[in-house]
Write a protein that holds these residues in place. Structure first.
Motif, PDB file in Angstrom:
ATOM      1  N   SER A   1      22.284  10.387   9.913  1.00 18.61           N
ATOM      2  CA  SER A   1      23.296   9.813   9.025  1.00 18.61           C
ATOM      3  C   SER A   1      22.891   9.826   7.560  1.00 18.61           C
ATOM      4  N   LEU A   2      21.590   9.828   7.278  1.00 19.31           N
ATOM      5  CA  LEU A   2      21.131   9.785   5.893  1.00 19.31           C
ATOM      6  C   LEU A   2      21.504  11.058   5.140  1.00 19.31           C
TER       7      LEU A   2
ATOM      8  N   ALA B   1      23.960  20.554   9.251  1.00 24.95           N
ATOM      9  CA  ALA B   1      23.601  20.296  10.648  1.00 24.95           C
ATOM     10  C   ALA B   1      23.070  18.875  10.773  1.00 24.95           C
ATOM     11  N   ALA B   2      23.674  17.973  10.013  1.00 21.49           N
ATOM     12  CA  ALA B   2      23.300  16.559  10.056  1.00 21.49           C
ATOM     13  C   ALA B   2      24.355  15.794  10.848  1.00 21.49           C
ATOM     14  N   VAL B   3      23.910  15.011  11.818  1.00 21.62           N
ATOM     15  CA  VAL B   3      24.816  14.268  12.697  1.00 21.62           C
ATOM     16  C   VAL B   3      24.394  12.804  12.715  1.00 21.62           C
TER      17      VAL B   3
ATOM     18  N   VAL C   1      14.355  19.146   7.167  1.00 24.52           N
ATOM     19  CA  VAL C   1      14.357  18.354   8.390  1.00 24.52           C
ATOM     20  C   VAL C   1      14.197  16.887   8.006  1.00 24.52           C
ATOM     21  N   GLU C   2      15.241  16.117   8.274  1.00 25.06           N
ATOM     22  CA  GLU C   2      15.254  14.672   7.963  1.00 25.06           C
ATOM     23  C   GLU C   2      15.666  13.943   9.221  1.00 25.06           C
ATOM     24  N   LEU C   3      14.667  13.471   9.967  1.00 24.49           N
ATOM     25  CA  LEU C   3      14.913  12.832  11.255  1.00 24.49           C
ATOM     26  C   LEU C   3      13.898  11.714  11.480  1.00 24.49           C
ATOM     27  N   GLY C   4      14.151  10.918  12.503  1.00 23.89           N
ATOM     28  CA  GLY C   4      13.192   9.882  12.884  1.00 23.89           C
ATOM     29  C   GLY C   4      13.708   8.467  12.707  1.00 23.89           C
ATOM     30  N   GLY C   5      14.669   8.270  11.820  1.00 24.55           N
ATOM     31  CA  GLY C   5      15.173   6.930  11.570  1.00 24.55           C
ATOM     32  C   GLY C   5      15.753   6.286  12.808  1.00 24.55           C
ATOM     33  N   ASN C   6      16.512   7.059  13.590  1.00 29.01           N
ATOM     34  CA  ASN C   6      17.122   6.500  14.791  1.00 29.01           C
ATOM     35  C   ASN C   6      16.112   6.319  15.920  1.00 29.01           C
TER      36      ASN C   6
END
Length: 204
Positions: free
Chosen positions: A17-18, A50-52, A78-83
């Protein structure tokens, strides 16, 4: 990986979401403002969204082939990990998921900017240390560009967050984009070098 040097760099944004711009009008979201900032710097870049919102690292890993199948990609953010952190998922599994993602890009000669995340403090020091170590360790991969914390400069500033206290508001996005644009320009230059050199090496 494409080989036409004059073509724009196609930058895949693999995130949650960010980077999807959750809670904001499209023109105020991260990708729209990043695209404008890169254009203002004279960079010929096309963002591939490709951000969901809501995605964990497992979700992103599962749809990576689909995300790459829509056309040529020259670089990736690549921006992931928050969830993963919000759901208190196992950092070992997060490491495996991110490793798979980075291995896939590496195999395709796609340069990557990995932007890290920090676990929620209520999960405790041990979990937080394990969580942070995933990004720190992966950030040492040769050739990878590493940004330790996507929300750097925003935490502790409620005036930069939406009502949920988690997602940046438009002013917060401005700070993100201003901080990350120089790093992404380095990624774009790396991609342009790859686009130029790979044909000579007979790769791709």
């Amino acid at each position: 990986m494409r080989h036409a040097v004059a073509a724009p760099v196609r930058l895949l944004v693999l995130g949650d979401s960010l980077t999807a711009g959750y809670g904001l009008p499209a023109e105020e979201g991260f990708q729209a403002k990043l695209a404008a900032a890169l254009k203002a710097k004279g960079a010929d870049v096309v963002l591939v969204d490709a951000a969901v919102s809501g995605d964990t690292t497992a979700d992103a890993a599962a749809r990576l082939d689909w995300a790459l199948g829509g056309g040529e990609v020259d670089a990736a953010l690549v921006e992931l990990g928050g969830n993963d952190g919000l759901r208190a998922l196992d950092p070992k599994q997060m490491r495996a998921n991110l490793t798979h993602i980075l291995d896939t890009f590496q195999a395709k000669h796609i340069p990557v900017l990995l932007s890290g995340m920090i676990a929620p403090p209520n999960l405790g020091t041990e979990y937080g240390d394990q969580f942070t170590a995933v990004f720190t360790d992966l950030g040492r991969r040769p050739g990878l560009i590493y940004d330790p914390f996507f929300l750097e400069g925003l935490v502790g500033h409620p005036d930069l967050a939406q009502a949920d206290g988690l997602h940046p508001n438009a002013a917060g996005v401005d700070i993100e984009v201003a901080r990350l644009t120089p790093i992404i320009l380095t990624l774009v230059a790396q991609a342009q070098a790859q686009m130029k050199d790979l044909p000579k090496a007979g790769q791709g």
